[in-house]
Scaffold this motif. Structure first.
Motif, PDB file in Angstrom:
ATOM      1  N   SER A 257       8.830   9.187  -1.181  1.00 16.19           N
ATOM      2  CA  SER A 257       7.770   8.815  -0.558  1.00 16.19           C
ATOM      3  C   SER A 257       7.995   7.780   0.425  1.00 16.19           C
ATOM      4  CB  SER A 257       6.970   8.282  -1.845  1.00 16.19           C
ATOM      5  OG  SER A 257       5.838   7.875  -1.301  1.00 16.19           O
ATOM      6  N   VAL A 258       8.820   6.971   0.324  1.00 10.75           N
ATOM      7  CA  VAL A 258       8.812   5.643   1.203  1.00 10.75           C
ATOM      8  C   VAL A 258       9.475   6.160   2.549  1.00 10.75           C
ATOM      9  CG1 VAL A 258      11.195   4.736   0.602  1.00 10.75           C
ATOM     10  CG2 VAL A 258       9.176   3.259   1.198  1.00 10.75           C
ATOM     11  N   VAL A 259      10.355   7.269   2.385  1.00  9.03           N
ATOM     12  CA  VAL A 259      11.138   7.644   3.369  1.00  9.03           C
ATOM     13  C   VAL A 259      10.177   8.281   4.433  1.00  9.03           C
ATOM     14  CG1 VAL A 259      12.830   9.471   4.292  1.00  9.03           C
ATOM     15  CG2 VAL A 259      13.635   7.600   2.930  1.00  9.03           C
TER      16      VAL A 259
ATOM     17  N   ARG B  45       8.029  -1.799  -6.134  1.00  8.25           N
ATOM     18  CA  ARG B  45       6.731  -1.394  -5.536  1.00  8.25           C
ATOM     19  C   ARG B  45       5.771  -1.333  -6.810  1.00  8.25           C
ATOM     20  NH1 ARG B  45       3.937   3.016  -5.224  1.00  8.25           N
ATOM     21  NH2 ARG B  45       4.968   4.509  -6.324  1.00  8.25           N
ATOM     22  N   ARG B  46       6.167  -0.613  -7.654  1.00  9.28           N
ATOM     23  CA  ARG B  46       4.882  -0.254  -8.503  1.00  9.28           C
ATOM     24  C   ARG B  46       4.962  -1.055  -9.972  1.00  9.28           C
ATOM     25  NH1 ARG B  46       9.235   3.544  -9.727  1.00  9.28           N
ATOM     26  NH2 ARG B  46       9.704   3.689 -11.640  1.00  9.28           N
ATOM     27  N   GLY B  47       6.028  -2.034 -10.289  1.00  8.02           N
ATOM     28  CA  GLY B  47       6.167  -2.663 -11.364  1.00  8.02           C
ATOM     29  C   GLY B  47       6.990  -2.194 -12.331  1.00  8.02           C
ATOM     30  N   PRO B  48       7.543  -2.799 -13.485  1.00  9.02           N
ATOM     31  CA  PRO B  48       8.492  -2.171 -14.314  1.00  9.02           C
ATOM     32  C   PRO B  48       8.144  -0.968 -15.446  1.00  9.02           C
ATOM     33  CG  PRO B  48       7.792  -4.205 -15.202  1.00  9.02           C
ATOM     34  CD  PRO B  48       7.017  -3.819 -13.942  1.00  9.02           C
TER      35      PRO B  48
ATOM     36  N   ASP C  71       0.945  -1.101  -0.339  1.00  4.37           N
ATOM     37  CA  ASP C  71      -0.023   0.051  -0.045  1.00  4.37           C
ATOM     38  C   ASP C  71       0.940   0.975   0.060  1.00  4.37           C
ATOM     39  OD1 ASP C  71      -1.840   2.006   0.496  1.00  4.37           O
ATOM     40  OD2 ASP C  71      -2.243   1.236   2.400  1.00  4.37           O
ATOM     41  N   GLU C  72       1.232   1.758  -1.286  1.00  2.00           N
ATOM     42  CA  GLU C  72       1.814   2.998  -1.312  1.00  2.00           C
ATOM     43  C   GLU C  72       3.510   2.607  -0.710  1.00  2.00           C
ATOM     44  OE1 GLU C  72       0.159   6.502   0.204  1.00  2.00           O
ATOM     45  OE2 GLU C  72      -1.467   6.194  -1.706  1.00  2.00           O
TER      46      GLU C  72
END
Ligand code: NAP
Length: 436
Positions: free
Chosen positions: A365-367, A349-352, A334-335
């Motif tokens: 964003s992940v930080v 996370r989001r695919g290639p 989830d995000e």
């Protein structure tokens, strides 16, 4: 002190490390893991060897890697040398930046025949990824079929078409250059199941096909939509389609001056790979567009071919115990959040999709999520705990200073005009690092 483990030292990994540094400065310690003894992931083994300027972004990652609070932990495979639960014991946050290193399957009869490759394997071969050194493709046939209408298909077609001289300045590995030298190819067919307006090729990369020494692109003018329809496209896509239009305008006598034709076969969906032990051709069904989707027309034809490279996208490697979304080929998230303390970023996370730069905001964003989830500094053992565990297990860790020795040796052994000659065996990398 906040301790973060980032698994994967490609663009997604180092952009995340950079973002964590910006966010927490001296209050964070970051270990960037890689299963190879060399860093940079796709920059080293995915980006085309004749696109050196793109590879220049690794200087930015080097600056991050050389800072006091970031370490490179190379030659350690997460899942076998150390598990995710063990990493979670040691670090406040574990971020999977493992990319998408596996080929998506075509799901067609015959795809296991000899001389049929996925692009992860084929690109890995010419880029010197240790996993694909032994590929040894046979280029003695006159036709190759490249499946897919993305930038990887363009990379593969261009690499197959170039002369040895056109690789000057590239870091293509010698084992690939020598095989490409034996090529008898006269035709490279790029198969797209949809049309010119649906390509996923960017203008610069597409334009390169118009400037090859011995190869000329060919587009059937009948496949192109009315010019007016281009107005509906995004500006970048319009530029790409303009290239296709200019390829369609190349006169037959001009095309015939070059011995290799790169043919765009649009509205063409592969149905089967034909052959006994080795590929001999591709069975294709003509398609038409319905609401943007490719629909078979029932018209079937065969393209004789001695080599097939499927460039249809990639998927992430699952890790035992980590939720995985099979259909999308990435970690279920989830995000970027997978489980408490476990995150993913980039293609994992989001695919290639997207460019190298797309991974930068992903890292920030992940930080941000890590900061929201764990506002307090943790009490984990972090880097020191990792060092103790590595000692206990006898792990032969390659640190960034060791990689610099490998890099130096690769520069020294470069062919004339090449920036480096990569080591393609892990043992040789370890030797060069002085860690044997
Ligand atoms: P991609 O851009 O997603 O393109 C995949 C292509 O394969 C599409 O044309 C797709 O057609 C087709 N395809 C998928 N499944 C298929 C099937 N079963 N049968 C026939 N065709 C099929 O993927 P990519 O080329 O691997 O590139 C991955 C990412 O890396 C992209 O974001 C790309 O831009 C990036 N990249 C960038 C560069 C560069 O900037 N120089 C170089 C290489 C890669 P549909 O559209 O019909 O699904």
């Amino acid at each position: 002190m906040r301790h973060i483990a980032i698994i994967g030292s490609g663009p997604a990994g180092y952009y995340t490390a950079e973002a964590a540094q910006k966010q927490w400065g001296d209050g964070v310690r970051i270990d960037v893991f890689d299963r190879l003894p060399v860093p940079y992931g796709l920059i080293r083994t995915g980006v085309a060897p004749d696109h050196q300027s793109i590879k220049g972004v690794s200087k930015r990652y080097e600056a991050v890697a050389l800072s006091d609070n970031v370490r490179f932990i190379g030659n350690v495979t997460v899942g076998s040398d150390i598990t995710i639960p063990e990493l979670q014991e040691l670090y406040d946050a574990v971020v999977l930046a493992t990319g998408a290193p596996h080929d998506k399957a075509l799901g067609l009869p015959g795809e296991d025949l000899a001389n049929v490759y996925g692009s992860a394997a084929f690109v890995g071969w010419y880029n010197g990824h240790p996993q694909f050194v032994t590929l040894d493709p046979d280029l003695s046939g006159s036709t190759a079929v490249v499946i897919g209408n993305g930038n990887v298909a363009l990379d593969v077609a261009r690499i197959l078409a170039k002369t040895r001289a056109e690789f000057t300045g590239s870091d293509i590995v010698t084992h690939a250059l020598d095989v490409l030298d034996t090529s008898q190819l006269e035709k490279i067919v790029i198969l797209g199941r949809r049309g010119p307006h649906q390509i996923a090729m960017t203008p610069k990369e597409l334009g390169e096909l118009g400037h090859l020494h011995r190869a000329c692109p060919r587009v059937d003018p009948a496949d192109l939509p009315e010019v007016d329809a281009d107005a509906l496209l995004e500006p970048g896509q319009r530029k790409s389609v303009n290239h296709l239009r200019s390829f369609a305008d190349i006169a037959a006598d001009v095309r015939s001056e070059k011995p290799i034709e790169i043919e765009f076969d649009f509205f063409a969906a592969p149905k089967a790979i034909l052959g006994q032990d080795k590929v001999a051709g591709v069975e294709v069904e003509r398609t038409r567009l319905e609401d943007g989707r490719a629909v078979g027309t029932g018209e079937i034809y065969t393209i004789p071919a001695g080599l097939v490279v499927a460039c249809i996208g990639y998927q992430t490697s699952p890790i035992p115990g980590v939720p995985f979304e099979e259909s999308a080929g990435r970690f279920a998230n989830d995000e970027g959040r997978i489980l408490p303390g476990l995150y993913c970023v980039g293609w994992a996370r989001r695919g290639p999709s997207g460019t190298i730069g797309t991974n930068r905001p992903d890292g920030f964003s992940v930080v941000e999520k890590i900061g929201e989830d764990q506002p307090e500094h943790g009490s984990k053992a972090g880097c020191n705990g990792m060092d103790r565990l590595a000692l206990e297990r006898g792990l032969k860790i390659v640190r960034f200073r060791d990689w610099k020795k490998i890099e130096e040796a690769e520069i020294q052994r470069a062919r004339e005009g090449a920036p480096r000659e990569k080591f393609v065996h892990v043992d040789h990398m370890i030797d060069a690092a002085g860690k044997a």
